[in-house]
Design an enzyme around this catalytic site. Structure first.
Site, mmCIF file in Angstrom:
data_model
loop_
_atom_site.group_PDB
_atom_site.id
_atom_site.type_symbol
_atom_site.label_atom_id
_atom_site.label_comp_id
_atom_site.label_asym_id
_atom_site.label_seq_id
_atom_site.Cartn_x
_atom_site.Cartn_y
_atom_site.Cartn_z
ATOM 1 N N SER A 1 -7.292 3.583 15.131
ATOM 2 C CA SER A 1 -6.962 2.983 16.405
ATOM 3 C C SER A 1 -7.568 3.685 17.526
ATOM 4 O O SER A 1 -7.431 4.871 17.539
ATOM 5 C CB SER A 1 -5.542 2.374 16.513
ATOM 6 O OG SER A 1 -5.265 2.226 17.691
ATOM 7 N N LYS A 30 -2.222 7.121 12.828
ATOM 8 C CA LYS A 30 -3.761 6.632 13.279
ATOM 9 C C LYS A 30 -4.648 7.835 13.508
ATOM 10 O O LYS A 30 -5.808 7.926 13.101
ATOM 11 C CB LYS A 30 -3.705 5.714 14.538
ATOM 12 C CG LYS A 30 -3.161 4.421 14.100
ATOM 13 C CD LYS A 30 -3.632 4.035 12.917
ATOM 14 C CE LYS A 30 -3.390 2.407 12.635
ATOM 15 N NZ LYS A 30 -4.028 1.639 11.390
ATOM 16 N N TYR A 48 3.037 5.626 15.141
ATOM 17 C CA TYR A 48 1.845 5.114 14.891
ATOM 18 C C TYR A 48 0.628 5.903 15.311
ATOM 19 O O TYR A 48 -0.295 5.980 14.460
ATOM 20 C CB TYR A 48 1.863 3.659 15.543
ATOM 21 C CG TYR A 48 0.655 2.921 15.467
ATOM 22 C CD1 TYR A 48 0.711 2.147 14.317
ATOM 23 C CD2 TYR A 48 -0.337 2.895 16.563
ATOM 24 C CE1 TYR A 48 -0.621 1.423 14.280
ATOM 25 C CE2 TYR A 48 -1.326 2.131 16.482
ATOM 26 C CZ TYR A 48 -1.439 1.243 15.561
ATOM 27 O OH TYR A 48 -2.583 0.448 15.239
ATOM 28 N N VAL A 77 0.725 -1.352 -0.013
ATOM 29 C CA VAL A 77 0.138 -0.034 -0.132
ATOM 30 C C VAL A 77 0.895 1.225 -0.027
ATOM 31 O O VAL A 77 0.257 2.276 -0.379
ATOM 32 C CB VAL A 77 -0.898 0.178 0.946
ATOM 33 C CG1 VAL A 77 -2.010 -1.214 0.987
ATOM 34 C CG2 VAL A 77 -0.290 0.155 2.512
#
Length: 205
Positions: A141, A160, A156, A63
């Protein structure tokens, strides 16, 4: 949205949350493109769906690479037809302090977990807009909602949180075209995401 007879693509569909989503969609009657950077995993989930009487195709996709996403979309269209449901789910993480991460590692986490979602939406949304039908789901998330509760997780959490803002804005843009957009914010899930570094492409170290 009634998914029976609809065509769906799930990225990161070869394991974890993506596998669960792919199986649920198939049980609901959707035809599922299981996209994953790990081709063996994608084939295993597609076979699992077929064994249960559903229709699925395994698709290879990185991706982070727009060309790979475009090739995946072309393969999905060839095997299933126009896609009405995209689940942009692929994501990776590392539990490391930012100061201990290389530039390549930071880029990898953000490119997969944020830009990977954007790349897939760019590839699939035009077909949905053209016919005034479809739905896009992106997996964010709770880490994007409650970042201070997650240590050693800054890239991360940032990725998110970016997905959440991106999808809320996109929902407003797409609704006039009859296309829906949703964002999924799961908490801790038993999956192999903490081992995702084992299939990090060479370009990301």
């Amino acid at each position: 949205m009634d998914v029976s007879g609809k065509n769906a693509v799930v990225t990161g569909g070869g394991s974890g949350i993506g596998r669960g989503i792919a199986l649920v969609l198939a049980r609901a009657g959707a035809h599922v493109g299981v996209a994953d950077i790990m081709e063996d995993n994608a084939h295993a989930v597609a076979a699992e769906i077929a064994a249960a009487g559903g229709k699925a195709v395994a698709l290879h996709c990185d991706v982070t690479d727009r060309d790979s996403v475009a090739a995946m979309k072309a393969a999905a269209n060839a095997a299933l037809g126009p896609v009405q449901l995209l689940v942009a789910n692929a994501g990776v993480t590392m539990f490391e302090l930012l100061e201990d991460m290389s530039d390549a590692e930071v880029d990898w986490v953000i490119d997969v977990s944020l830009y990977g979602v954007v790349h897939c939406i760019q590839a699939f949304q035009q077909d949905m807009i053209a016919v005034g039908e479809g739905h896009i789901v992106a997996t964010a998330s709770t880490a994007g909602l409650m970042a201070p509760f997650h240590d050693r997780h800054a890239p991360y959490c940032g990725a998110k949180a970016g997905i959440i803002g991106f999808m809320l804005a996109l929902r407003r843009d797409l609704e006039k075209n009859g296309v829906g957009a949703s964002v999924l914010c799961p908490g801790y899930v038993a999956s192999a995401i903490t081992q995702s570094h084992s299939y990090r492409p060479e370009a990301y170290g």
